[in-house]
Design a protein around this motif. Structure first.
Motif, PDB file in Angstrom:
ATOM      1  N   ILE A  26      74.927  -2.227  79.299  1.00 21.55           N
ATOM      2  CA  ILE A  26      74.650  -3.211  78.118  1.00 21.55           C
ATOM      3  C   ILE A  26      73.304  -3.415  77.936  1.00 21.55           C
ATOM      4  CG2 ILE A  26      75.208  -5.076  76.735  1.00 21.55           C
ATOM      5  CD1 ILE A  26      77.677  -5.621  78.417  1.00 21.55           C
TER       6      ILE A  26
ATOM      7  N   ALA B 127      69.768  -0.993  75.950  1.00 19.58           N
ATOM      8  CA  ALA B 127      69.200   0.290  75.975  1.00 19.58           C
ATOM      9  C   ALA B 127      67.782   0.272  75.628  1.00 19.58           C
ATOM     10  CB  ALA B 127      69.623   1.329  75.527  1.00 19.58           C
TER      11      ALA B 127
ATOM     12  N   ILE C   4      63.737   0.137  77.808  1.00 19.03           N
ATOM     13  CA  ILE C   4      63.467   1.092  79.003  1.00 19.03           C
ATOM     14  C   ILE C   4      64.182   0.772  80.120  1.00 19.03           C
ATOM     15  CG2 ILE C   4      61.415  -0.550  79.684  1.00 19.03           C
ATOM     16  CD1 ILE C   4      59.957   2.203  79.768  1.00 19.03           C
TER      17      ILE C   4
ATOM     18  N   GLN D 209      63.365  -5.456  69.794  1.00 19.58           N
ATOM     19  CA  GLN D 209      63.560  -4.524  71.123  1.00 19.58           C
ATOM     20  C   GLN D 209      62.038  -4.462  71.692  1.00 19.58           C
ATOM     21  OE1 GLN D 209      63.888  -0.446  72.049  1.00 19.58           O
ATOM     22  NE2 GLN D 209      66.035  -0.896  72.637  1.00 19.58           N
TER      23      GLN D 209
ATOM     24  N   ALA E 207      56.595  -1.724  71.872  1.00 21.03           N
ATOM     25  CA  ALA E 207      55.343  -1.589  73.003  1.00 21.03           C
ATOM     26  C   ALA E 207      55.035  -0.284  73.040  1.00 21.03           C
ATOM     27  CB  ALA E 207      55.939  -1.937  74.220  1.00 21.03           C
TER      28      ALA E 207
ATOM     29  N   GLY F 149      76.622  -0.634  69.377  1.00 22.83           N
ATOM     30  CA  GLY F 149      77.639  -1.816  69.201  1.00 22.83           C
ATOM     31  C   GLY F 149      77.158  -2.903  69.943  1.00 22.83           C
TER      32      GLY F 149
ATOM     33  N   LEU G  58      74.404 -13.068  76.440  1.00 26.05           N
ATOM     34  CA  LEU G  58      75.747 -12.409  76.835  1.00 26.05           C
ATOM     35  C   LEU G  58      76.619 -13.106  78.076  1.00 26.05           C
ATOM     36  CD1 LEU G  58      74.407  -8.719  77.054  1.00 26.05           C
ATOM     37  CD2 LEU G  58      77.083  -9.534  76.953  1.00 26.05           C
TER      38      LEU G  58
ATOM     39  N   GLY H  20      55.484 -10.622  70.630  1.00 24.97           N
ATOM     40  CA  GLY H  20      54.360  -9.753  70.612  1.00 24.97           C
ATOM     41  C   GLY H  20      54.018  -9.077  69.373  1.00 24.97           C
TER      42      GLY H  20
ATOM     43  N   ALA I  26      48.077  -6.975  72.237  1.00 21.16           N
ATOM     44  CA  ALA I  26      49.185  -7.476  71.297  1.00 21.16           C
ATOM     45  C   ALA I  26      48.887  -8.660  71.490  1.00 21.16           C
ATOM     46  CB  ALA I  26      50.531  -6.859  71.898  1.00 21.16           C
TER      47      ALA I  26
ATOM     48  N   ARG J 270      59.067 -10.079  74.362  1.00 23.01           N
ATOM     49  CA  ARG J 270      58.996  -9.639  75.911  1.00 23.01           C
ATOM     50  C   ARG J 270      60.056 -10.671  76.523  1.00 23.01           C
ATOM     51  NH1 ARG J 270      53.930 -10.574  74.225  1.00 23.01           N
ATOM     52  NH2 ARG J 270      52.169  -8.691  73.724  1.00 23.01           N
ATOM     53  N   PRO J 271      60.685 -10.301  77.394  1.00 21.69           N
ATOM     54  CA  PRO J 271      61.560 -11.027  78.026  1.00 21.69           C
ATOM     55  C   PRO J 271      61.078 -11.765  79.232  1.00 21.69           C
ATOM     56  CG  PRO J 271      62.401  -8.886  78.647  1.00 21.69           C
ATOM     57  CD  PRO J 271      61.494  -8.925  77.671  1.00 21.69           C
TER      58      PRO J 271
ATOM     59  N   ALA K 295      55.124  -8.905  80.196  1.00 18.19           N
ATOM     60  CA  ALA K 295      54.442  -8.033  79.698  1.00 18.19           C
ATOM     61  C   ALA K 295      54.020  -6.621  80.406  1.00 18.19           C
ATOM     62  CB  ALA K 295      53.110  -8.996  79.607  1.00 18.19           C
TER      63      ALA K 295
ATOM     64  N   LEU L 190      56.807  -1.979  80.418  1.00 15.86           N
ATOM     65  CA  LEU L 190      56.880  -0.606  80.442  1.00 15.86           C
ATOM     66  C   LEU L 190      56.333   0.114  81.648  1.00 15.86           C
ATOM     67  CD1 LEU L 190      55.063   0.384  76.940  1.00 15.86           C
ATOM     68  CD2 LEU L 190      57.482   0.206  77.458  1.00 15.86           C
ATOM     69  N   THR L 191      55.520  -0.428  82.510  1.00 21.29           N
ATOM     70  CA  THR L 191      55.254  -0.213  83.573  1.00 21.29           C
ATOM     71  C   THR L 191      56.029  -0.130  84.774  1.00 21.29           C
ATOM     72  OG1 THR L 191      53.059  -1.279  83.351  1.00 21.29           O
ATOM     73  CG2 THR L 191      53.365  -0.742  85.525  1.00 21.29           C
TER      74      THR L 191
HETATM   75  P1  FAD Z   1      64.370  -4.680  75.644  1.00 21.45           P
HETATM   76  O1  FAD Z   1      63.544  -3.439  75.444  1.00 21.45           O
HETATM   77  O2  FAD Z   1      64.045  -5.800  74.803  1.00 21.45           O
HETATM   78  O3  FAD Z   1      65.879  -3.973  75.209  1.00 21.45           O
HETATM   79  C1  FAD Z   1      66.904  -4.882  75.337  1.00 21.45           C
HETATM   80  C2  FAD Z   1      68.108  -4.226  74.504  1.00 21.45           C
HETATM   81  O4  FAD Z   1      69.535  -4.642  74.765  1.00 21.45           O
HETATM   82  C3  FAD Z   1      67.880  -4.029  73.074  1.00 21.45           C
HETATM   83  O5  FAD Z   1      68.156  -2.931  72.587  1.00 21.45           O
HETATM   84  C4  FAD Z   1      69.112  -5.033  72.491  1.00 21.45           C
HETATM   85  O6  FAD Z   1      69.428  -4.617  71.195  1.00 21.45           O
HETATM   86  C5  FAD Z   1      70.131  -4.766  73.740  1.00 21.45           C
HETATM   87  N1  FAD Z   1      71.206  -6.028  73.675  1.00 21.45           N
HETATM   88  C6  FAD Z   1      70.797  -7.080  74.013  1.00 21.45           C
HETATM   89  N2  FAD Z   1      72.067  -8.042  73.802  1.00 21.45           N
HETATM   90  C7  FAD Z   1      73.198  -6.948  73.603  1.00 21.45           C
HETATM   91  C8  FAD Z   1      74.492  -6.823  73.516  1.00 21.45           C
HETATM   92  N3  FAD Z   1      75.380  -8.046  73.623  1.00 21.45           N
HETATM   93  N4  FAD Z   1      75.103  -5.894  73.225  1.00 21.45           N
HETATM   94  C9  FAD Z   1      74.651  -4.499  73.128  1.00 21.45           C
HETATM   95  N5  FAD Z   1      73.195  -4.346  73.288  1.00 21.45           N
HETATM   96  C10 FAD Z   1      72.421  -5.874  73.441  1.00 21.45           C
HETATM   97  N6  FAD Z   1      54.551  -3.382  79.051  1.00 21.45           N
HETATM   98  C11 FAD Z   1      53.657  -2.713  80.080  1.00 21.45           C
HETATM   99  O7  FAD Z   1      53.853  -2.278  80.988  1.00 21.45           O
HETATM  100  N7  FAD Z   1      52.658  -2.342  79.355  1.00 21.45           N
HETATM  101  C12 FAD Z   1      52.209  -2.709  78.212  1.00 21.45           C
HETATM  102  O8  FAD Z   1      51.068  -2.629  77.610  1.00 21.45           O
HETATM  103  C13 FAD Z   1      53.220  -3.525  77.009  1.00 21.45           C
HETATM  104  N8  FAD Z   1      52.804  -3.563  76.060  1.00 21.45           N
HETATM  105  C14 FAD Z   1      53.807  -4.474  75.336  1.00 21.45           C
HETATM  106  C15 FAD Z   1      53.349  -4.757  73.994  1.00 21.45           C
HETATM  107  C16 FAD Z   1      54.183  -5.561  73.136  1.00 21.45           C
HETATM  108  C17 FAD Z   1      53.915  -5.606  71.740  1.00 21.45           C
HETATM  109  C18 FAD Z   1      55.291  -5.903  73.447  1.00 21.45           C
HETATM  110  C19 FAD Z   1      56.766  -6.780  72.845  1.00 21.45           C
HETATM  111  C20 FAD Z   1      55.764  -5.735  74.973  1.00 21.45           C
HETATM  112  C21 FAD Z   1      54.852  -4.934  75.848  1.00 21.45           C
HETATM  113  N9  FAD Z   1      55.065  -4.493  77.130  1.00 21.45           N
HETATM  114  C22 FAD Z   1      54.314  -3.663  77.752  1.00 21.45           C
HETATM  115  C23 FAD Z   1      56.524  -5.044  77.724  1.00 21.45           C
HETATM  116  C24 FAD Z   1      57.668  -4.351  77.624  1.00 21.45           C
HETATM  117  O9  FAD Z   1      57.466  -3.628  76.367  1.00 21.45           O
HETATM  118  C25 FAD Z   1      58.810  -5.011  78.109  1.00 21.45           C
HETATM  119  O10 FAD Z   1      58.861  -5.749  79.105  1.00 21.45           O
HETATM  120  C26 FAD Z   1      60.111  -3.802  78.217  1.00 21.45           C
HETATM  121  O11 FAD Z   1      60.271  -3.164  77.121  1.00 21.45           O
HETATM  122  C27 FAD Z   1      61.433  -4.616  78.292  1.00 21.45           C
HETATM  123  O12 FAD Z   1      62.544  -3.946  78.391  1.00 21.45           O
HETATM  124  P2  FAD Z   1      63.993  -4.148  78.351  1.00 21.45           P
HETATM  125  O13 FAD Z   1      64.690  -2.936  78.436  1.00 21.45           O
HETATM  126  O14 FAD Z   1      64.203  -5.430  79.440  1.00 21.45           O
HETATM  127  O15 FAD Z   1      64.265  -5.090  77.041  1.00 21.45           O
END
Ligand code: FAD
Length: 370
Positions: free
Chosen positions: A6, A8, A10, A36, A41, A173, A210, A225, A263, A307-308, A334, A337-338
């Motif tokens: 649940i 998608a 990175i 997202q 990012a 969904g 959730l 950000g 950012a 950013r979570p 932050a 992506l890394t």
């Molecule tokens: P997210 O990418 O937020 O994905 C979560 C997904 O879960 C979303 O698609 C959401 O719709 C889905 N979701 C949530 N609840 C439900 C549900 N109930 N049902 C279905 N889907 C659901 N990191 C670096 O390493 N280097 C950088 O230079 C960098 N720059 C950044 C710049 C910006 C502006 C931002 C905002 C972030 C940056 N980051 C960087 C940090 C990085 O982008 C995040 O830490 C990372 O993308 C988090 O990924 P994630 O998959 O945990 O969450």
């Protein structure tokens, strides 16, 4: 066995890819929330010169940076040509040569157990300008050849597309967990119910929502950000290094004159998707101070992402205490992506009950529970 992922971003995309590649039956459910983090990012993979001293954090960030080149090679071998990742190096700039020497020392010390840092070199202002022509006068730098830029959208889509090639199903969904007592037995959307042996929740800033129906207070908060995309006319920017100025902002060049700057780190905004005047001013003030050559760039768009974060600013990964059939990872902050692709590969291993050569205890989910 069946698996549901649940979320998608990175993290979920990498988890799904690694599961599907291992031959597992995977369904990904994603709501495609605006904001997202991954979608907004565009950034840097360069954890080694950070002043952050927390070893627990550094281990994952270092592991994440090390993981990329192999993964990219693997994806390219599978036919993917637009992964969004390129090892262009980074320059950490400063006007104070003492600061540059400290930075170089820090990087050299870390080189011992992270050879992927590559070449480390102090550059004079002239040499710095030769690498990044837009830079202001008087800035020397520490150049790190192993650093990379990555486009969140491109790597996410590459991983999801590749997961699909290995048989994963991707559903758009809004998912809820399906429970039988304290067993998580699947997930449901408004359209359909999906059963699985293991449900993996990688829901970023929305992760706590959730778990609310379970009466669990998952302490994942987020920082907004804002990030600005610009374009330079007729400039060959593809090989330019990422620029890390003093402070928390950065400048990331991509192909065809595309320059991303930002950012902001904004707290307590709620899910506010607006691009705001003050934040754009902050980004422009900083980026033009360090790279005045950007003043004639076209403003293309601004993106917003959430950013979570966990209370300790550390990622969490593992089973949800008191429940069966569910794994969670979140709090990439932050540097998601890394870390995201690496952490997703670990999450897949956890789900497949394979051995992991990293002690995950410091990242237990209990760290984000009350
Ligand atoms: P997210 O990418 O937020 O994905 C979560 C997904 O879960 C979303 O698609 C959401 O719709 C889905 N979701 C949530 N609840 C439900 C549900 N109930 N049902 C279905 N889907 C659901 N990191 C670096 O390493 N280097 C950088 O230079 C960098 N720059 C950044 C710049 C910006 C502006 C931002 C905002 C972030 C940056 N980051 C960087 C940090 C990085 O982008 C995040 O830490 C990372 O993308 C988090 O990924 P994630 O998959 O945990 O969450």
């Amino acid at each position: 066995d069946k698996y549901i992922v649940i979320g998608a971003g990175i993290l979920g995309a990498s988890t799904a890819y690694h599961l599907a590649k291992a031959g597992a039956n995977v369904t990904v459910i994603d709501r495609k929330d605006e904001g997202q983090a991954t979608d907004a990012a565009a950034g840097i993979v360069c954890p080694w010169i950070s002043q952050r001293r927390n070893q627990t954090w550094y281990k994952l960030a270092k592991g994440g940076a090390r993981f990329y080149p192999e993964l990219i090679k693997e994806l390219e071998n599978e036919g993917e040509s637009n992964t969004g990742y390129s090892r262009v190096g980074a320059i950490s700039i400063h006007t104070d040569s003492k600061k540059l020497i400290e930075m170089e020392k820090r990087a050299r010390k870390r080189l011992e157990d992270a050879p992927e840092i590559g070449e480390i070199q102090i550059l004079t202002p002239t040499e710095t300008k030769a690498l990044f022509p837009l830079i202001a006068d008087g800035y020397g730098s520490v150049y790190v050849s192993g650093a990379a830029r990555v486009d969140g959208r491109a790597i996410r889509d590459t991983l999801l597309r590749s997961a699909q090639r290995y048989g994963a199903t991707i559903v758009n969904g809004d998912a809820e967990l399906l429970l039988h007592g304290t067993n998580v037995i699947g997930a449901k959307t408004s359209e359909e119910t999906y059963f699985a042996n293991t449900v993996i929740v990688t829901a970023g800033a929305w992760g706590s929502q959730l778990l609310e129906p379970l009466g669990i207070h998952f302490q994942v908060d987020f920082q907004k950000g804002q990030i600005l995309h610009m374009k330079l006319q007729e400039m060959e920017t593809d090989q330019w290094p990422v620029v890390m100025p003093p402070g928390s902002q950065y400048i990331v060049p991509f192909q065809d004159g595309k320059i991303v700057a930002g950012a902001t780190h904004e707290k307590n905004t709620g899910f506010d998707l607006r691009v705001t005047a003050g934040s754009i001013q902050e980004i422009l003030t900083q980026s033009l101070q360090f790279a005045p050559g950007l003043s004639s760039a076209t403003i293309v768009e601004a993106r917003v992402g959430f950013r979570p974060f966990t209370p300790d600013f550390l990622p969490v990964i593992g089973p949800l205490p008191g429940y069966k059939g569910v794994l969670i990872a979140n709090g990439l902050g932050a540097s998601g992506l890394t870390m995201g692709p690496y952490l997703g590969s670990l999450l897949a291993k956890l789900a497949l009950k394979e051995e992991i050569d990293l002690d995950l205890e410091p990242y237990a989910i209990s760290g984000a529970l009350e």
